[in-house]
Write a protein that holds these residues in place. Structure first.
Motif, PDB file in Angstrom:
ATOM      1  N   PHE A 184       0.848  -1.184   0.000  1.00  0.00           N
ATOM      2  CA  PHE A 184       0.000   0.000   0.000  1.00  0.00           C
ATOM      3  C   PHE A 184       0.889   1.241   0.000  1.00  0.00           C
ATOM      4  O   PHE A 184       2.084   1.167   0.260  1.00  0.00           O
ATOM      5  CB  PHE A 184      -0.948   0.023   1.214  1.00  0.00           C
ATOM      6  N   ASP A 185       0.300   2.390  -0.305  1.00  0.00           N
ATOM      7  CA  ASP A 185       1.008   3.660  -0.310  1.00  0.00           C
ATOM      8  C   ASP A 185       0.402   4.551   0.769  1.00  0.00           C
ATOM      9  O   ASP A 185      -0.780   4.877   0.702  1.00  0.00           O
ATOM     10  CB  ASP A 185       0.884   4.325  -1.691  1.00  0.00           C
ATOM     11  N   ALA A 186       1.211   4.923   1.762  1.00  0.00           N
ATOM     12  CA  ALA A 186       0.717   5.772   2.852  1.00  0.00           C
ATOM     13  C   ALA A 186       1.335   7.160   2.784  1.00  0.00           C
ATOM     14  O   ALA A 186       1.471   7.843   3.795  1.00  0.00           O
ATOM     15  CB  ALA A 186       1.004   5.124   4.199  1.00  0.00           C
ATOM     16  N   THR A 187       1.724   7.597   1.577  1.00  0.00           N
ATOM     17  CA  THR A 187       2.380   8.899   1.434  1.00  0.00           C
ATOM     18  C   THR A 187       1.509   9.922   0.705  1.00  0.00           C
ATOM     19  O   THR A 187       1.953  11.039   0.439  1.00  0.00           O
ATOM     20  CB  THR A 187       3.716   8.745   0.671  1.00  0.00           C
ATOM     21  N   GLY A 188       0.275   9.559   0.357  1.00  0.00           N
ATOM     22  CA  GLY A 188      -0.602  10.484  -0.349  1.00  0.00           C
ATOM     23  C   GLY A 188      -1.482  11.274   0.596  1.00  0.00           C
ATOM     24  O   GLY A 188      -1.144  11.493   1.771  1.00  0.00           O
ATOM     25  N   THR A 189      -2.633  11.689   0.107  1.00  0.00           N
ATOM     26  CA  THR A 189      -3.603  12.380   0.960  1.00  0.00           C
ATOM     27  C   THR A 189      -4.230  11.368   1.909  1.00  0.00           C
ATOM     28  O   THR A 189      -4.117  10.153   1.706  1.00  0.00           O
ATOM     29  CB  THR A 189      -4.716  13.026   0.110  1.00  0.00           C
ATOM     30  N   VAL A 190      -4.895  11.855   2.931  1.00  0.00           N
ATOM     31  CA  VAL A 190      -5.553  10.970   3.901  1.00  0.00           C
ATOM     32  C   VAL A 190      -6.520  10.026   3.185  1.00  0.00           C
ATOM     33  O   VAL A 190      -6.543   8.818   3.444  1.00  0.00           O
ATOM     34  CB  VAL A 190      -6.288  11.786   4.985  1.00  0.00           C
ATOM     35  N   HIS A 191      -7.320  10.573   2.275  1.00  0.00           N
ATOM     36  CA  HIS A 191      -8.298   9.759   1.540  1.00  0.00           C
ATOM     37  C   HIS A 191      -7.601   8.689   0.690  1.00  0.00           C
ATOM     38  O   HIS A 191      -8.012   7.523   0.673  1.00  0.00           O
ATOM     39  CB  HIS A 191      -9.163  10.648   0.648  1.00  0.00           C
ATOM     40  N   GLN A 192      -6.530   9.080  -0.008  1.00  0.00           N
ATOM     41  CA  GLN A 192      -5.783   8.117  -0.829  1.00  0.00           C
ATOM     42  C   GLN A 192      -5.168   7.031   0.037  1.00  0.00           C
ATOM     43  O   GLN A 192      -5.193   5.850  -0.317  1.00  0.00           O
ATOM     44  CB  GLN A 192      -4.689   8.845  -1.616  1.00  0.00           C
ATOM     45  N   ASN A 193      -4.606   7.428   1.163  1.00  0.00           N
ATOM     46  CA  ASN A 193      -3.977   6.465   2.065  1.00  0.00           C
ATOM     47  C   ASN A 193      -4.987   5.435   2.566  1.00  0.00           C
ATOM     48  O   ASN A 193      -4.719   4.225   2.550  1.00  0.00           O
ATOM     49  CB  ASN A 193      -3.345   7.178   3.265  1.00  0.00           C
ATOM     50  N   ILE A 194      -6.136   5.908   3.018  1.00  0.00           N
ATOM     51  CA  ILE A 194      -7.162   5.006   3.545  1.00  0.00           C
ATOM     52  C   ILE A 194      -7.639   4.047   2.461  1.00  0.00           C
ATOM     53  O   ILE A 194      -7.808   2.850   2.703  1.00  0.00           O
ATOM     54  CB  ILE A 194      -8.347   5.804   4.138  1.00  0.00           C
ATOM     55  N   ASN A 195      -7.831   4.554   1.263  1.00  0.00           N
ATOM     56  CA  ASN A 195      -8.282   3.716   0.153  1.00  0.00           C
ATOM     57  C   ASN A 195      -7.253   2.630  -0.165  1.00  0.00           C
ATOM     58  O   ASN A 195      -7.597   1.456  -0.339  1.00  0.00           O
ATOM     59  CB  ASN A 195      -8.535   4.575  -1.085  1.00  0.00           C
ATOM     60  N   ASP A 196      -5.975   3.022  -0.223  1.00  0.00           N
ATOM     61  CA  ASP A 196      -4.925   2.061  -0.563  1.00  0.00           C
ATOM     62  C   ASP A 196      -4.748   1.028   0.549  1.00  0.00           C
ATOM     63  O   ASP A 196      -4.578  -0.164   0.289  1.00  0.00           O
ATOM     64  CB  ASP A 196      -3.612   2.807  -0.812  1.00  0.00           C
ATOM     65  N   ILE A 197      -4.787   1.489   1.790  1.00  0.00           N
ATOM     66  CA  ILE A 197      -4.673   0.580   2.930  1.00  0.00           C
ATOM     67  C   ILE A 197      -5.857  -0.384   2.953  1.00  0.00           C
ATOM     68  O   ILE A 197      -5.699  -1.580   3.231  1.00  0.00           O
ATOM     69  CB  ILE A 197      -4.569   1.377   4.248  1.00  0.00           C
ATOM     70  N   SER A 198      -7.054   0.117   2.643  1.00  0.00           N
ATOM     71  CA  SER A 198      -8.258  -0.723   2.621  1.00  0.00           C
ATOM     72  C   SER A 198      -8.121  -1.868   1.631  1.00  0.00           C
ATOM     73  O   SER A 198      -8.518  -3.006   1.904  1.00  0.00           O
ATOM     74  CB  SER A 198      -9.490   0.114   2.273  1.00  0.00           C
ATOM     75  N   LEU A 199      -7.547  -1.570   0.456  1.00  0.00           N
ATOM     76  CA  LEU A 199      -7.345  -2.608  -0.563  1.00  0.00           C
ATOM     77  C   LEU A 199      -6.349  -3.659  -0.075  1.00  0.00           C
ATOM     78  O   LEU A 199      -6.522  -4.855  -0.316  1.00  0.00           O
ATOM     79  CB  LEU A 199      -6.863  -1.987  -1.872  1.00  0.00           C
ATOM     80  N   SER A 200      -5.305  -3.208   0.607  1.00  0.00           N
ATOM     81  CA  SER A 200      -4.299  -4.125   1.144  1.00  0.00           C
ATOM     82  C   SER A 200      -4.912  -5.035   2.205  1.00  0.00           C
ATOM     83  O   SER A 200      -4.667  -6.247   2.231  1.00  0.00           O
ATOM     84  CB  SER A 200      -3.134  -3.321   1.730  1.00  0.00           C
TER      85      SER A 200
END
Length: 198
Positions: free
Chosen positions: A30-46
């Motif tokens: 996952f990528d946790a370096t973007g915006t809060v919304h992007q981070n949550i979305n990427d983490i959710s997929l992981s």
């Protein structure tokens, strides 16, 4: 069960059989370096990938008990410092929350274990021997801890002087793994200095 080691940019996942032996390991990035919304979305997929693995195998998930300060310090002073991106308390807590919430929805048990020296044990005993990353080896240790498997106080893959081995024999439990951690760090510091000289 399935052990999970939460890292800066991925979940390291190791799956064990009923005897506590590793049978599979994965990374869910996952990528946790973007915006809060992007981070949550990427983490959710992981996390979704992790839940799918647990559902397919019908196994419990094991994670470390949450300690923001210790986990952040471990990531900051990790084995690959140059590539480390500090995982914020928010991101780490969000990952844990999502794992627990999605697992509950799927009827999957989540266990929490003591995080002490999981990476050290993984590096010293399993990473090289099993041909897996230190993070996956740590996830394997986490899984075994969730199964109440005890780790014998031996190091299989560290090149130690006889004096260092004798020194280790004087310790047991966490004191033993603390000394192993000190030896690993001293060895890495020496290797780093030698590479700078070359």
């Amino acid at each position: 069960c399935i052990g999970v080691d939460i890292n800066q940019n991925h979940l390291a996942i190791s799956e064990t059989n009923s005897q506590g032996n590793i049978i599979k390991s994965y990374d869910s990035n996952f990528d946790a370096t973007g915006t809060v919304h992007q981070n949550i979305n990427d983490i959710s997929l992981s996390v979704k990938r992790l839940i799918n693995i647990a559902k397919a195998s019908n196994k419990s998930i094991v994670i470390e008990k949450l300690d923001f300060s210790k986990k952040k310090n471990a990531l900051k002073a990790g084995y690959n410092k140059k590539r480390n991106v500090q995982l914020s308390s928010f991101a780490y807590s969000k990952i844990k929350y999502l794992i627990q919430a999605r697992a509950k929805d799927a009827g999957i048990e989540v266990l929490e274990v003591n995080p002490a020296y999981t990476s050290v044990i993984g590096k010293a005993k399993y990473s090289k021997r099993l041909g897996i990353s230190i993070h996956r080896a740590a996830a394997y240790v986490i899984a075994r801890r969730g199964m109440n498997k005890k780790e014998k106080e031996t190091v299989f893959q560290l090149k130690l002087a006889e004096s260092e081995r004798k020194m280790l024999e004087e310790h047991n439990g966490n004191a033993y793994w603390k000394k192993v951690q000190e030896l690993i760090r001293a060895n890495e510091k020496t290797l780093s200095q030698e590479s700078q000289v070359v």
